[in-house]
Design an enzyme around this catalytic site. Structure first.
Site, PDB file in Angstrom:
ATOM      1  N   LYS A  22       0.833  -1.216   0.000  1.00  0.00           N
ATOM      2  CA  LYS A  22       0.000   0.000   0.000  1.00  0.00           C
ATOM      3  C   LYS A  22       0.859   1.255   0.000  1.00  0.00           C
ATOM      4  O   LYS A  22       0.653   2.159  -0.817  1.00  0.00           O
ATOM      5  CB  LYS A  22      -0.903   0.020   1.230  1.00  0.00           C
ATOM      6  CG  LYS A  22      -1.584   1.364   1.467  1.00  0.00           C
ATOM      7  CD  LYS A  22      -2.450   1.362   2.693  1.00  0.00           C
ATOM      8  CE  LYS A  22      -1.808   1.825   3.962  1.00  0.00           C
ATOM      9  NZ  LYS A  22      -1.622   3.279   4.129  1.00  0.00           N
ATOM     10  N   ASN A  23       1.836   1.324   0.895  1.00  0.00           N
ATOM     11  CA  ASN A  23       2.547   2.589   1.064  1.00  0.00           C
ATOM     12  C   ASN A  23       3.545   2.881  -0.056  1.00  0.00           C
ATOM     13  O   ASN A  23       4.054   3.998  -0.148  1.00  0.00           O
ATOM     14  CB  ASN A  23       3.194   2.661   2.452  1.00  0.00           C
ATOM     15  CG  ASN A  23       2.142   2.872   3.526  1.00  0.00           C
ATOM     16  OD1 ASN A  23       1.012   3.251   3.220  1.00  0.00           O
ATOM     17  ND2 ASN A  23       2.507   2.612   4.770  1.00  0.00           N
ATOM     18  N   ARG A  92      -4.214  10.092   3.393  1.00  0.00           N
ATOM     19  CA  ARG A  92      -2.985  10.809   3.677  1.00  0.00           C
ATOM     20  C   ARG A  92      -2.155  11.037   2.413  1.00  0.00           C
ATOM     21  O   ARG A  92      -1.597  12.097   2.155  1.00  0.00           O
ATOM     22  CB  ARG A  92      -2.187   9.950   4.664  1.00  0.00           C
ATOM     23  CG  ARG A  92      -0.965  10.605   5.189  1.00  0.00           C
ATOM     24  CD  ARG A  92      -1.361  11.655   6.160  1.00  0.00           C
ATOM     25  NE  ARG A  92      -0.240  12.449   6.590  1.00  0.00           N
ATOM     26  CZ  ARG A  92      -0.361  13.632   7.155  1.00  0.00           C
ATOM     27  NH1 ARG A  92      -1.539  14.166   7.325  1.00  0.00           N
ATOM     28  NH2 ARG A  92       0.690  14.285   7.539  1.00  0.00           N
ATOM     29  N   CYS A 116      -5.482   8.276   8.728  1.00  0.00           N
ATOM     30  CA  CYS A 116      -5.806   7.813  10.083  1.00  0.00           C
ATOM     31  C   CYS A 116      -5.455   8.880  11.121  1.00  0.00           C
ATOM     32  O   CYS A 116      -4.435   9.561  10.993  1.00  0.00           O
ATOM     33  CB  CYS A 116      -5.019   6.546  10.422  1.00  0.00           C
ATOM     34  SG  CYS A 116      -5.512   5.095   9.483  1.00  0.00           S
ATOM     35  N   ARG A 121       0.263  14.724  12.593  1.00  0.00           N
ATOM     36  CA  ARG A 121       0.625  14.498  11.195  1.00  0.00           C
ATOM     37  C   ARG A 121       0.839  15.790  10.393  1.00  0.00           C
ATOM     38  O   ARG A 121       0.208  16.012   9.349  1.00  0.00           O
ATOM     39  CB  ARG A 121      -0.410  13.591  10.506  1.00  0.00           C
ATOM     40  CG  ARG A 121      -0.695  12.334  11.292  1.00  0.00           C
ATOM     41  CD  ARG A 121      -1.404  11.274  10.498  1.00  0.00           C
ATOM     42  NE  ARG A 121      -0.504  10.539   9.608  1.00  0.00           N
ATOM     43  CZ  ARG A 121      -0.867   9.527   8.852  1.00  0.00           C
ATOM     44  NH1 ARG A 121      -2.116   9.107   8.865  1.00  0.00           N
ATOM     45  NH2 ARG A 121      -0.001   8.924   8.065  1.00  0.00           N
ATOM     46  N   PRO A 122       1.757  16.664  10.858  1.00  0.00           N
ATOM     47  CA  PRO A 122       2.021  17.890  10.107  1.00  0.00           C
ATOM     48  C   PRO A 122       2.733  17.583   8.786  1.00  0.00           C
ATOM     49  O   PRO A 122       3.274  16.486   8.613  1.00  0.00           O
ATOM     50  CB  PRO A 122       2.958  18.676  11.037  1.00  0.00           C
ATOM     51  CG  PRO A 122       3.613  17.647  11.879  1.00  0.00           C
ATOM     52  CD  PRO A 122       2.630  16.512  12.029  1.00  0.00           C
ATOM     53  N   ILE A 123       2.756  18.570   7.877  1.00  0.00           N
ATOM     54  CA  ILE A 123       3.487  18.381   6.612  1.00  0.00           C
ATOM     55  C   ILE A 123       4.540  19.475   6.444  1.00  0.00           C
ATOM     56  O   ILE A 123       4.956  19.801   5.337  1.00  0.00           O
ATOM     57  CB  ILE A 123       2.536  18.311   5.377  1.00  0.00           C
ATOM     58  CG1 ILE A 123       1.658  19.565   5.286  1.00  0.00           C
ATOM     59  CG2 ILE A 123       1.703  17.058   5.394  1.00  0.00           C
ATOM     60  CD1 ILE A 123       0.939  19.692   3.935  1.00  0.00           C
ATOM     61  N   ASP A 124       4.977  20.041   7.581  1.00  0.00           N
ATOM     62  CA  ASP A 124       5.943  21.148   7.513  1.00  0.00           C
ATOM     63  C   ASP A 124       7.243  20.757   6.796  1.00  0.00           C
ATOM     64  O   ASP A 124       7.815  21.565   6.059  1.00  0.00           O
ATOM     65  CB  ASP A 124       6.247  21.665   8.923  1.00  0.00           C
ATOM     66  CG  ASP A 124       6.729  20.568   9.860  1.00  0.00           C
ATOM     67  OD1 ASP A 124       6.090  19.501   9.892  1.00  0.00           O
ATOM     68  OD2 ASP A 124       7.758  20.759  10.541  1.00  0.00           O
ATOM     69  N   ASP A 304       3.848   0.606  12.152  1.00  0.00           N
ATOM     70  CA  ASP A 304       2.636   0.040  11.545  1.00  0.00           C
ATOM     71  C   ASP A 304       2.382  -1.411  11.974  1.00  0.00           C
ATOM     72  O   ASP A 304       1.306  -1.955  11.699  1.00  0.00           O
ATOM     73  CB  ASP A 304       2.697   0.123  10.012  1.00  0.00           C
ATOM     74  CG  ASP A 304       2.756   1.561   9.529  1.00  0.00           C
ATOM     75  OD1 ASP A 304       2.461   2.470  10.320  1.00  0.00           O
ATOM     76  OD2 ASP A 304       3.107   1.773   8.346  1.00  0.00           O
ATOM     77  N   ILE A 326       6.860   7.072  17.151  1.00  0.00           N
ATOM     78  CA  ILE A 326       6.610   7.808  15.893  1.00  0.00           C
ATOM     79  C   ILE A 326       5.325   8.640  15.967  1.00  0.00           C
ATOM     80  O   ILE A 326       5.316   9.811  15.601  1.00  0.00           O
ATOM     81  CB  ILE A 326       6.511   6.834  14.693  1.00  0.00           C
ATOM     82  CG1 ILE A 326       7.707   5.868  14.648  1.00  0.00           C
ATOM     83  CG2 ILE A 326       6.349   7.597  13.371  1.00  0.00           C
ATOM     84  CD1 ILE A 326       9.015   6.444  14.213  1.00  0.00           C
ATOM     85  N   ARG A 396      -9.066  -0.049   3.714  1.00  0.00           N
ATOM     86  CA  ARG A 396      -8.164   0.904   3.062  1.00  0.00           C
ATOM     87  C   ARG A 396      -6.801   0.281   2.794  1.00  0.00           C
ATOM     88  O   ARG A 396      -6.057   0.761   1.932  1.00  0.00           O
ATOM     89  CB  ARG A 396      -7.948   2.132   3.967  1.00  0.00           C
ATOM     90  CG  ARG A 396      -9.051   3.143   3.931  1.00  0.00           C
ATOM     91  CD  ARG A 396      -8.650   4.398   4.664  1.00  0.00           C
ATOM     92  NE  ARG A 396      -7.226   4.612   4.493  1.00  0.00           N
ATOM     93  CZ  ARG A 396      -6.387   4.949   5.467  1.00  0.00           C
ATOM     94  NH1 ARG A 396      -6.825   5.125   6.678  1.00  0.00           N
ATOM     95  NH2 ARG A 396      -5.112   5.117   5.212  1.00  0.00           N
TER      96      ARG A 396
END
Ligand code: EPZ
Length: 417
Positions: A22-23, A92, A116, A121-124, A304, A326, A396
């Protein structure tokens, strides 16, 4: 509403074949727009995250054809239009369109991604990387407008070895002018798979899988054919299920090296394992030795797999611990494991598990994808019936989970209620 019903306590015997990761898939599909030609990706899992990304491609007027296990993507008539909030929020990995669109058109407009609820879960780090390449980022409420007159290679140090930021910066940098170096890059196998795909299209990326990735920008990327690697998290989940219920259970089509951290923990607690070149066979035992796991970036113990692994810890003798480093919010499965009979307390980022405890079926919730996988593992071990709600999280990420588990003797079904 769909629910999953499992009658547990059954031995599982036979073979489960692992699907494409998936990832990796969720990055490869957006990456495919970087060419103007056709990209064929095979071993693509049929999961709802794949569908959501294909819907975004279609909204961008990309031609997408799905055949069994493959997706053929042709962006020759594509248009760079804003990705609507309903699409961005679906998962995501929609954030990979930011890097890919910026790389291709020097402009991306989309909304904060979904996924999820396992932490802030920032995207900085993604955005800082784009800025280092010469882009400006405007953020209006939830909407991001990222654009550049020109993208220029840069030296980028990631404060955290983030999987998403590493891939997103690679996507933006493959067509930038000059050389980009990403330091403290994440090393996950999915990153290597994406870099191989881009290199097959003509990109010049070296060092993927190490903490320094170098990207020499190119002007054009061409058509290619690519295969998704096996899903190490799906494989790890079923191996854990094998340690709980296998009699014996073979997990086939995996890359054992991608699961080194899990395998060494399983060996430590005494799981009966046969490891082949592309398979693992497990046989359940009544109890195991207790152990501590601490999640870490690859090649450490994967976050995970932490949630499914805590189910195995309920069957270990004495006190086990799980330390999550994490994500801030990855113990939402614990109250439900306790409802099934586990004895687990959580303090700060550590779960303490006292075992062994028998598990007994009850009504539980899949609060997120891997929490859902933990519920499935626990329900298969538990005596009696377990009903899991919020199963859309599980669907998912786990292809044909009902069919795969049914084929090895599980009593599991999806019901509309
Ligand atoms: C990927 O998420 C995976 N998702 C996750 O899998 C996985 O848990 C995670 O990597 C870690 O292995 C996909 O590949 C789609 P990160 P990602 O950026 O890329 C912080 C699953 O169950 N961070 O490596 O979003 C972040 O908050 C999912 O399949 C920042 O602070 O994870 C976290 O603490 C869930 N700023 C840490 O870094 C940023 O800009 C690692 O996150 C980016 C991340």
């Amino acid at each position: 509403m769909k629910v999953m019903e499992i009658i547990g306590g059954k031995d599982l015997t036979g073979t489960i074949r692992i699907s494409g990761a998936k990832n990796a898939t969720v990055a490869l599909i957006p990456a495919a727009i970087l060419t103007d030609e056709e990209a064929t990706i095979c071993n693509v899992p049929e999961i709802t995250d794949t569908d959501a990304l294909c819907d975004i491609l279609k909204a961008l007027k990309v031609d997408v054809k799905r055949a069994s296990e493959s997706v053929v993507i042709n962006p020759k008539d594509m248009e760079n239009i804003e990705i609507a909030e309903e699409y961005s929020k679906k998962l995501r990995a929609s954030y990979y369109f930011m890097g890919a669109l910026l790389g291709k058109y020097k402009k991306a407009v989309m909304y904060f991604p979904g996924g999820c609820s396992i932490g802030a879960r920032p995207i900085d780090l993604h955005l800082k990387g784009f800025e280092a390449l010469g882009a400006t980022v405007k953020n209006e409420k939830n909407k991001y407008i990222v654009e550049a007159k020109e993208l220029k290679g840069a030296n980028i140090y990631l404060d955290i070895a983030s999987v998403g930021a590493t891939i997103n910066i690679m996507l933006a940098a493959v067509k930038a002018k000059g050389k980009t170096v990403i330091d403290n890059a994440a090393k996950e196998p999915e990153i290597v798979n994406v870099a191989t795909f881009l290199n097959n299209m003509g990109a010049k990326i070296s060092g993927a899988g190490t903490s320094t990735i170098k990207i020499e920008g190119v002007d054009y990327l061409h058509q290619c054919f690519h295969e998704v690697i096996p899903d190490r998290i799906e494989a790890g989940t079923y191996i854990i299920i094998g340690a709980l219920c296998g009699s014996p259970l073979k997990i086939d089509n995996l890359i054992p090296e991608h699961l080194d951290a899990l395998i060494s923990k399983l060996e430590e607690i005494g799981v009966d394992l046969e490891i082949g070149t592309d398979y693992v066979i497990t046989n359940k035992k009544d109890t195991y030795k207790s152990t501590t796991i601490k999640t870490a970036v690859y090649p450490g113990f994967p976050t995970d797999l932490q949630q499914p692994f805590t189910v195995l810890q309920t069957q270990c003798n004495g006190k086990s611990k799980t330390v999550e480093t994490i994500w801030e919010n990855r113990f939402m499965h614990i109250p439900y494991l306790n409802k099934l009979g586990a004895d687990i307390t959580v303090k700060n980022q550590t779960a303490t598990i006292l075992g062994p405890t028998p598990l007994k079926g009850d009504d539980v919730v899949a609060t997120d994808l891997r929490a859902g996988a933990a519920m499935v593992a626990a329900a298969l071990k538990a005596e009696g019936k377990t009903t899991i709600t919020n199963v859309e999280h599980i669907l998912r990420g786990y292809e044909s989970i009902i069919e795969k588990l049914t084929s090895v003797g599980a009593k599991i079904s999806l019901k509309d209620v």
